[in-house]
Design a protein around this motif. Structure first.
Motif, short mmCIF file in Angstrom:
data_model
loop_
_atom_site.label_atom_id
_atom_site.label_comp_id
_atom_site.label_asym_id
_atom_site.label_seq_id
_atom_site.Cartn_x
_atom_site.Cartn_y
_atom_site.Cartn_z
N ASN A 29 -111.78 40.72 -14.45
CA ASN A 29 -110.42 40.85 -14.94
C ASN A 29 -110.05 42.33 -14.81
O ASN A 29 -110.52 43.15 -15.59
CB ASN A 29 -110.32 40.39 -16.40
CG ASN A 29 -108.91 40.48 -16.94
OD1 ASN A 29 -108.08 41.24 -16.45
ND2 ASN A 29 -108.63 39.72 -17.98
N VAL A 30 -109.23 42.66 -13.84
CA VAL A 30 -108.91 44.06 -13.57
C VAL A 30 -108.00 44.67 -14.62
O VAL A 30 -107.83 45.89 -14.67
CB VAL A 30 -108.30 44.25 -12.16
CG1 VAL A 30 -109.31 43.86 -11.09
CG2 VAL A 30 -107.00 43.49 -12.01
N PHE A 31 -107.44 43.84 -15.49
CA PHE A 31 -106.55 44.33 -16.55
C PHE A 31 -107.30 44.57 -17.86
O PHE A 31 -106.83 45.29 -18.73
CB PHE A 31 -105.40 43.34 -16.78
CG PHE A 31 -104.64 43.06 -15.52
CD1 PHE A 31 -103.77 44.00 -14.99
CD2 PHE A 31 -104.83 41.88 -14.83
CE1 PHE A 31 -103.08 43.75 -13.80
CE2 PHE A 31 -104.15 41.62 -13.65
CZ PHE A 31 -103.27 42.56 -13.14
N PRO A 110 -95.70 53.04 -11.61
CA PRO A 110 -96.39 53.53 -12.81
C PRO A 110 -97.32 52.49 -13.45
O PRO A 110 -98.36 52.86 -14.00
CB PRO A 110 -95.26 53.93 -13.75
CG PRO A 110 -94.03 53.31 -13.19
CD PRO A 110 -94.25 53.09 -11.73
N GLU A 111 -96.99 51.22 -13.36
CA GLU A 111 -97.88 50.20 -13.92
C GLU A 111 -99.19 50.15 -13.16
O GLU A 111 -100.27 50.01 -13.76
CB GLU A 111 -97.21 48.83 -13.92
CG GLU A 111 -96.14 48.69 -14.97
CD GLU A 111 -95.55 47.29 -14.99
OE1 GLU A 111 -96.31 46.34 -15.16
OE2 GLU A 111 -94.32 47.19 -14.81
N TYR A 112 -99.13 50.24 -11.84
CA TYR A 112 -100.35 50.26 -11.04
C TYR A 112 -101.22 51.45 -11.44
O TYR A 112 -102.43 51.32 -11.63
CB TYR A 112 -100.01 50.34 -9.54
CG TYR A 112 -101.25 50.48 -8.67
CD1 TYR A 112 -101.87 49.35 -8.14
CD2 TYR A 112 -101.80 51.73 -8.40
CE1 TYR A 112 -103.00 49.47 -7.35
CE2 TYR A 112 -102.93 51.85 -7.62
CZ TYR A 112 -103.53 50.72 -7.10
OH TYR A 112 -104.67 50.85 -6.34
N MET A 113 -100.59 52.61 -11.58
CA MET A 113 -101.34 53.82 -11.93
C MET A 113 -101.97 53.70 -13.31
O MET A 113 -103.10 54.16 -13.52
CB MET A 113 -100.45 55.04 -11.80
CG MET A 113 -100.06 55.30 -10.34
SD MET A 113 -98.96 56.70 -10.09
CE MET A 113 -100.04 58.04 -10.50
N ALA A 114 -101.29 53.06 -14.25
CA ALA A 114 -101.86 52.86 -15.58
C ALA A 114 -103.07 51.93 -15.51
O ALA A 114 -104.10 52.18 -16.17
CB ALA A 114 -100.80 52.29 -16.53
N ILE A 115 -102.97 50.87 -14.72
CA ILE A 115 -104.09 49.94 -14.55
C ILE A 115 -105.25 50.67 -13.87
O ILE A 115 -106.41 50.53 -14.28
CB ILE A 115 -103.65 48.70 -13.73
CG1 ILE A 115 -102.64 47.88 -14.53
CG2 ILE A 115 -104.85 47.84 -13.33
CD1 ILE A 115 -101.85 46.89 -13.69
N GLU A 116 -104.95 51.46 -12.85
CA GLU A 116 -105.98 52.21 -12.15
C GLU A 116 -106.69 53.19 -13.09
O GLU A 116 -107.92 53.31 -13.07
CB GLU A 116 -105.38 52.96 -10.97
CG GLU A 116 -106.40 53.72 -10.16
CD GLU A 116 -105.78 54.47 -8.99
OE1 GLU A 116 -106.37 54.39 -7.90
OE2 GLU A 116 -104.74 55.13 -9.17
N ASN A 117 -105.94 53.89 -13.93
CA ASN A 117 -106.54 54.84 -14.86
C ASN A 117 -107.41 54.14 -15.90
O ASN A 117 -108.50 54.63 -16.23
CB ASN A 117 -105.47 55.68 -15.54
CG ASN A 117 -104.94 56.76 -14.63
OD1 ASN A 117 -105.66 57.30 -13.79
ND2 ASN A 117 -103.68 57.09 -14.77
N LYS A 118 -106.97 53.01 -16.39
CA LYS A 118 -107.77 52.25 -17.36
C LYS A 118 -109.07 51.78 -16.71
O LYS A 118 -110.15 51.90 -17.29
CB LYS A 118 -106.95 51.07 -17.89
CG LYS A 118 -107.65 50.29 -18.98
CD LYS A 118 -106.77 49.18 -19.52
CE LYS A 118 -107.51 48.37 -20.55
NZ LYS A 118 -106.73 47.23 -21.02
#
Length: 181
Positions: A29-31, A110-118
């Motif tokens: 789960n990538v999220f 920005p949502e992609y970047m937030a997911i990537e950072n997490k």
């Protein structure tokens, strides 16, 4: 010549909510990623198969190979700093799960970047390196980006020759490099 694919019935579900299936067979789960589900073999495999520059180079060149070049660049400058070397090797590890997205696109999402950072923080925890990355890693990545572009896209950087390897060799070299660190 036609490719023939044989399928077998399976209880696996292609459409597992919020998940991707990795080469090792794990559903991630990538999220909301569990560090225990992350493994170096999946990262090395995926990065060795993902093309740089969105696949728009004249020949295949993988994110995994790029990661090895960044590692070598940092190792040359900081031969005794294993933390920086590990960060360099793993700087694109999130792309094993999220794919390589060209920066001009990524920076508008920005949502992609937030997911990537997490996900980056989870991977750093799993493998024991600092995240966000040290500025040295960003500088090395940026330097290699320009060298790759000049040599592989424009064919004009005679001072930096890229030897492009097969995916299986990149995968094994990535794993060996990680194990050595």
């Amino acid at each position: 010549k036609h490719l023939v694919f044989k399928s077998k019935m399976s209880t696996e579900n292609l459409f597992t909510t919020n998940c991707i299936r990795t080469n090792s067979g794990k559903y991630i789960n990538v999220f909301d990623t569990n560090p225990e589900d992350i493994n170096i073999e999946d990262i090395a495999h995926a990065l060795s198969m993902i093309p740089r520059f969105g696949g728009h180079l004249p020949k295949f060149y993988s994110v995994g190979e790029h990661s090895l070049y960044v590692f070598r660049y940092v190792k040359k400058q900081y031969p005794n700093d294993y933390q920086l070397q590990l960060q360099a090797l793993m700087h694109d590890a999130t792309e094993a799960y999220l794919l390589d997205m060209p920066s001009p696109i990524k920076h508008r999402m920005p949502e992609y970047m937030a997911i990537e950072n997490k996900l980056g923080a989870v991977i750093a925890t799993k493998f024991g390196f600092e995240y966000p990355f040290h500025p040295v890693i960003k500088e090395a990545d940026r330097s290699l980006l320009q060298k790759e572009w000049d040599a592989l896209m424009l064919g004009k950087d005679e001072n930096f020759k890229f030897q492009v390897y097969e995916a299986q060799e990149i995968k094994q070299t990535f794993i060996n490099t990680y194990n050595h660190l």
